[in-house]
Design a protein around this motif. Structure first.
Motif, PDB file in Angstrom:
ATOM      1  N   LEU A  10     -74.148  99.820  85.199  1.00 31.10           N
ATOM      2  CA  LEU A  10     -74.093  99.140  83.907  1.00 31.10           C
ATOM      3  C   LEU A  10     -75.270  99.530  83.015  1.00 31.10           C
ATOM      4  CD1 LEU A  10     -72.967  95.544  84.978  1.00 31.10           C
ATOM      5  CD2 LEU A  10     -71.587  97.332  83.929  1.00 31.10           C
ATOM      6  N   CYS A  11     -76.460  99.590  83.605  1.00 27.19           N
ATOM      7  CA  CYS A  11     -77.633  99.991  82.829  1.00 27.19           C
ATOM      8  C   CYS A  11     -77.508 101.432  82.345  1.00 27.19           C
ATOM      9  CB  CYS A  11     -78.904  99.836  83.668  1.00 27.19           C
ATOM     10  SG  CYS A  11     -79.414  98.129  83.948  1.00 27.19           S
ATOM     11  N   GLY A  12     -77.005 102.302  83.218  1.00 33.96           N
ATOM     12  CA  GLY A  12     -76.835 103.700  82.833  1.00 33.96           C
ATOM     13  C   GLY A  12     -75.843 103.871  81.705  1.00 33.96           C
ATOM     14  N   VAL A  13     -74.705 103.155  81.794  1.00 31.46           N
ATOM     15  CA  VAL A  13     -73.697 103.234  80.734  1.00 31.46           C
ATOM     16  C   VAL A  13     -74.260 102.720  79.415  1.00 31.46           C
ATOM     17  CG1 VAL A  13     -71.468 102.338  79.956  1.00 31.46           C
ATOM     18  CG2 VAL A  13     -71.745 103.111  82.315  1.00 31.46           C
ATOM     19  N   ALA A  14     -74.940 101.571  79.461  1.00 31.38           N
ATOM     20  CA  ALA A  14     -75.505 100.988  78.244  1.00 31.38           C
ATOM     21  C   ALA A  14     -76.540 101.913  77.611  1.00 31.38           C
ATOM     22  CB  ALA A  14     -76.123  99.628  78.555  1.00 31.38           C
ATOM     23  N   PHE A  15     -77.392 102.502  78.432  1.00 31.25           N
ATOM     24  CA  PHE A  15     -78.459 103.353  77.897  1.00 31.25           C
ATOM     25  C   PHE A  15     -77.900 104.668  77.364  1.00 31.25           C
ATOM     26  CE2 PHE A  15     -81.953 106.401  78.241  1.00 31.25           C
ATOM     27  CZ  PHE A  15     -82.967 105.708  77.618  1.00 31.25           C
ATOM     28  N   LEU A  16     -77.036 105.326  78.142  1.00 32.65           N
ATOM     29  CA  LEU A  16     -76.515 106.631  77.738  1.00 32.65           C
ATOM     30  C   LEU A  16     -75.565 106.536  76.546  1.00 32.65           C
ATOM     31  CD1 LEU A  16     -75.858 108.241  81.243  1.00 32.65           C
ATOM     32  CD2 LEU A  16     -77.777 108.641  79.687  1.00 32.65           C
ATOM     33  N   ALA A  17     -74.917 105.399  76.392  1.00 37.25           N
ATOM     34  CA  ALA A  17     -74.028 105.218  75.241  1.00 37.25           C
ATOM     35  C   ALA A  17     -74.784 104.669  74.039  1.00 37.25           C
ATOM     36  CB  ALA A  17     -72.873 104.292  75.605  1.00 37.25           C
ATOM     37  N   GLY A  18     -75.711 103.753  74.276  1.00 36.67           N
ATOM     38  CA  GLY A  18     -76.381 103.085  73.167  1.00 36.67           C
ATOM     39  C   GLY A  18     -77.362 103.956  72.409  1.00 36.67           C
ATOM     40  N   VAL A  19     -78.130 104.770  73.119  1.00 41.15           N
ATOM     41  CA  VAL A  19     -79.138 105.589  72.443  1.00 41.15           C
ATOM     42  C   VAL A  19     -78.514 106.597  71.476  1.00 41.15           C
ATOM     43  CG1 VAL A  19     -80.952 107.314  72.788  1.00 41.15           C
ATOM     44  CG2 VAL A  19     -80.890 105.269  74.222  1.00 41.15           C
ATOM     45  N   PRO A  20     -77.554 107.437  71.915  1.00 45.28           N
ATOM     46  CA  PRO A  20     -76.991 108.405  70.960  1.00 45.28           C
ATOM     47  C   PRO A  20     -76.179 107.758  69.840  1.00 45.28           C
ATOM     48  CG  PRO A  20     -75.829 108.498  73.066  1.00 45.28           C
ATOM     49  CD  PRO A  20     -77.023 107.635  73.277  1.00 45.28           C
ATOM     50  N   LEU A  21     -75.439 106.683  70.146  1.00 48.17           N
ATOM     51  CA  LEU A  21     -74.633 106.040  69.111  1.00 48.17           C
ATOM     52  C   LEU A  21     -75.506 105.426  68.027  1.00 48.17           C
ATOM     53  CD1 LEU A  21     -71.779 104.317  71.173  1.00 48.17           C
ATOM     54  CD2 LEU A  21     -71.542 106.209  69.559  1.00 48.17           C
ATOM     55  N   ASN A  22     -76.509 104.653  68.437  1.00 51.43           N
ATOM     56  CA  ASN A  22     -77.392 104.041  67.445  1.00 51.43           C
ATOM     57  C   ASN A  22     -78.258 105.080  66.748  1.00 51.43           C
ATOM     58  OD1 ASN A  22     -77.201 100.936  67.563  1.00 51.43           O
ATOM     59  ND2 ASN A  22     -77.264 101.499  69.718  1.00 51.43           N
ATOM     60  N   ILE A  54     -83.867 101.370  73.934  1.00 52.24           N
ATOM     61  CA  ILE A  54     -84.938 102.204  74.487  1.00 52.24           C
ATOM     62  C   ILE A  54     -85.767 101.435  75.522  1.00 52.24           C
ATOM     63  CG2 ILE A  54     -87.122 103.329  73.894  1.00 52.24           C
ATOM     64  CD1 ILE A  54     -85.819 104.319  71.341  1.00 52.24           C
ATOM     65  N   PHE A  55     -85.883 100.122  75.335  1.00 50.59           N
ATOM     66  CA  PHE A  55     -86.654  99.309  76.271  1.00 50.59           C
ATOM     67  C   PHE A  55     -85.832  98.871  77.487  1.00 50.59           C
ATOM     68  CE2 PHE A  55     -89.658  98.965  72.821  1.00 50.59           C
ATOM     69  CZ  PHE A  55     -90.884  98.806  73.473  1.00 50.59           C
ATOM     70  N   LEU A  56     -84.605  99.348  77.609  1.00 49.71           N
ATOM     71  CA  LEU A  56     -83.792  99.001  78.771  1.00 49.71           C
ATOM     72  C   LEU A  56     -84.433  99.435  80.094  1.00 49.71           C
ATOM     73  CD1 LEU A  56     -81.276  97.952  80.177  1.00 49.71           C
ATOM     74  CD2 LEU A  56     -80.077 100.047  79.504  1.00 49.71           C
ATOM     75  N   PRO A  57     -84.982 100.652  80.208  1.00 50.29           N
ATOM     76  CA  PRO A  57     -85.653 101.013  81.482  1.00 50.29           C
ATOM     77  C   PRO A  57     -86.797 100.072  81.841  1.00 50.29           C
ATOM     78  CG  PRO A  57     -85.252 102.972  80.157  1.00 50.29           C
ATOM     79  CD  PRO A  57     -84.938 101.801  79.272  1.00 50.29           C
ATOM     80  N   THR A 241     -79.641  88.323  85.661  1.00 48.96           N
ATOM     81  CA  THR A 241     -79.772  89.777  85.563  1.00 48.96           C
ATOM     82  C   THR A 241     -78.576  90.381  84.846  1.00 48.96           C
ATOM     83  OG1 THR A 241     -81.082  89.860  87.593  1.00 48.96           O
ATOM     84  CG2 THR A 241     -80.019  91.900  86.884  1.00 48.96           C
ATOM     85  N   PHE A 242     -77.377  89.990  85.240  1.00 45.24           N
ATOM     86  CA  PHE A 242     -76.180  90.536  84.597  1.00 45.24           C
ATOM     87  C   PHE A 242     -76.027  90.004  83.169  1.00 45.24           C
ATOM     88  CE2 PHE A 242     -74.878  91.505  88.980  1.00 45.24           C
ATOM     89  CZ  PHE A 242     -74.435  92.803  88.796  1.00 45.24           C
ATOM     90  N   ALA A 243     -76.495  88.780  82.909  1.00 45.27           N
ATOM     91  CA  ALA A 243     -76.455  88.263  81.545  1.00 45.27           C
ATOM     92  C   ALA A 243     -77.356  89.085  80.631  1.00 45.27           C
ATOM     93  CB  ALA A 243     -76.886  86.788  81.528  1.00 45.27           C
ATOM     94  N   CYS A 244     -78.520  89.499  81.160  1.00 44.24           N
ATOM     95  CA  CYS A 244     -79.427  90.344  80.374  1.00 44.24           C
ATOM     96  C   CYS A 244     -78.807  91.720  80.114  1.00 44.24           C
ATOM     97  CB  CYS A 244     -80.763  90.490  81.094  1.00 44.24           C
ATOM     98  SG  CYS A 244     -81.790  89.004  81.083  1.00 44.24           S
ATOM     99  N   VAL A 245     -78.152  92.275  81.130  1.00 44.86           N
ATOM    100  CA  VAL A 245     -77.509  93.581  80.955  1.00 44.86           C
ATOM    101  C   VAL A 245     -76.401  93.493  79.908  1.00 44.86           C
ATOM    102  CG1 VAL A 245     -76.161  95.370  82.096  1.00 44.86           C
ATOM    103  CG2 VAL A 245     -78.085  94.334  83.275  1.00 44.86           C
ATOM    104  N   LEU A 246     -75.667  92.377  79.903  1.00 49.09           N
ATOM    105  CA  LEU A 246     -74.565  92.218  78.953  1.00 49.09           C
ATOM    106  C   LEU A 246     -75.056  92.253  77.515  1.00 49.09           C
ATOM    107  CD1 LEU A 246     -71.525  91.686  78.635  1.00 49.09           C
ATOM    108  CD2 LEU A 246     -72.027  89.236  78.745  1.00 49.09           C
ATOM    109  N   THR A 247     -76.269  91.758  77.261  1.00 50.66           N
ATOM    110  CA  THR A 247     -76.784  91.764  75.892  1.00 50.66           C
ATOM    111  C   THR A 247     -76.942  93.184  75.356  1.00 50.66           C
ATOM    112  OG1 THR A 247     -79.086  91.723  76.679  1.00 50.66           O
ATOM    113  CG2 THR A 247     -78.019  89.605  76.288  1.00 50.66           C
ATOM    114  N   TYR A 248     -77.190  94.137  76.258  1.00 51.49           N
ATOM    115  CA  TYR A 248     -77.361  95.524  75.804  1.00 51.49           C
ATOM    116  C   TYR A 248     -76.045  96.134  75.349  1.00 51.49           C
ATOM    117  CZ  TYR A 248     -82.080  95.405  77.697  1.00 51.49           C
ATOM    118  OH  TYR A 248     -83.394  95.094  77.935  1.00 51.49           O
ATOM    119  N   PHE A 249     -74.926  95.619  75.849  1.00 49.76           N
ATOM    120  CA  PHE A 249     -73.644  96.186  75.452  1.00 49.76           C
ATOM    121  C   PHE A 249     -73.280  95.821  74.014  1.00 49.76           C
ATOM    122  CE2 PHE A 249     -73.226  96.857  79.970  1.00 49.76           C
ATOM    123  CZ  PHE A 249     -72.487  98.021  80.045  1.00 49.76           C
TER     124      PHE A 249
END
Length: 287
Positions: A10-22, A54-57, A241-249
């Motif tokens: 989930l973190c990988g998908v959010a980071f790899l999709a969010g950085v280039p899109l934004n 960017i602060f996801l890691p 933990t999963f609630a925090c990950v969901l916010t990144y989506f």
């Protein structure tokens, strides 16, 4: 092990999709020759989402290495800042589009990119104030029980901070967002003007609003559960933990709305600039 794998995916998908899109939305908004109020809104949202992603890691590090106090506090403060700014920005967007419909003449003369930029700076300052003021409290709420023993915080202040976070960053903005949005929808149904019936910017609001609140609702739910201490701590930590990950989506979905609606925004602006059309929204003035 399963929890770790799912979390990593989930973190990988959010980071790899969010950085280039934004990053792409930020690039488009920055390169627009004609500066409009809508461009400033999109640019500011892209910047906030990009910083958050960017602060996801760091969030990942703070969860699995809880002894890093600085990582805990920074990631919690950034999350809180993004929540407040997103709520304030959606509230401003909703009011902005309501003004376009209700007061087109005023919007034509006063809805400038400079005014919008000043409002964005004010929202950034307000969000930073709320986040930095309670940075240690957010760290306390989202830290494991073993780490909390090192904190000497008043339980009443922690509960008050969580309540403020819910009211100011979620419930009150939700009410203030829905009121002008319902007005726009009602105006679109009752008025016969073609421009009001086909306001494409409203479609972005109808996509951004549920996306934001559905992605952030579990975050607030687990905030209250964490301070209640009536549920197993292991279960609460997993859910938080999963609630925090969901916010990144939410930051991954926002640029999709912007990119898919960009062409419709351009058509909308061309129609309101057409002298043969009845002008109910007014053109967006350029700097």
């Amino acid at each position: 092990m399963v929890f770790l794998i799912v979390f990593l995916v989930l973190c990988g998908v959010a980071f790899l999709a969010g950085v280039p899109l934004n990053g792409f939305v930020f690039f488009i908004a920055s390169c627009r020759v004609e500066r409009t109020a809508s461009t400033v809104w999109f640019w500011s949202r892209a910047v906030a989402d990009l910083i958050f992603i960017i602060f996801l890691p760091l969030r990942f590090t703070s969860i699995f290495i809880p002894d890093l106090d600085s990582a805990n506090e920074i990631s919690s403060t950034v999350t809180s800042f993004h929540m407040f700014f997103s709520a304030f920005l959606l509230m401003s967007l909703s009011v902005d589009h309501c003004i376009l419909v209700a007061c087109p003449e005023w919007a034509r003369n006063h809805r400038t990119p400079l005014l919008t930029f000043k409002m964005v700076i004010g929202m950034w300052a307000l969000s930073a104030g709320f986040s930095l003021r309670h940075g240690d409290l957010w760290e306390y709420v989202y830290s494991p029980a073993s780490i909390r023993m090192n904190f000497q915080l008043d339980e009443g202040k922690v509960k008050a901070a969580v309540a403020i976070q819910f009211l100011v960053g979620f419930l009150i903005p939700l009410v203030l967002i829905l009121i002008p949005t319902f007005y726009i929808i009602l105006a679109a149904k009752l008025r016969k003007n073609r421009l009001i019936r086909s306001t494409e910017p409203l479609k972005i609001l109808l996509g951004l609003i549920p996306t934001f609140f559905l992605c952030w609702l579990p975050y607030h739910v687990f905030s209250f559960l964490q301070i209640s201490a009536t549920y197993p701590q292991t279960l609460l930590n997993t859910g938080s933990t999963f609630a925090c990950v969901l916010t990144y989506f939410s930051s991954c979905l926002n640029p999709i709305f912007y990119l898919t609606m960009e062409e419709e925004f351009l058509r909308y602006q061309q129609r309101v600039r057409n002298p043969q059309a009845t002008d109910n929204s007014g053109p967006e003035p350029a700097e």
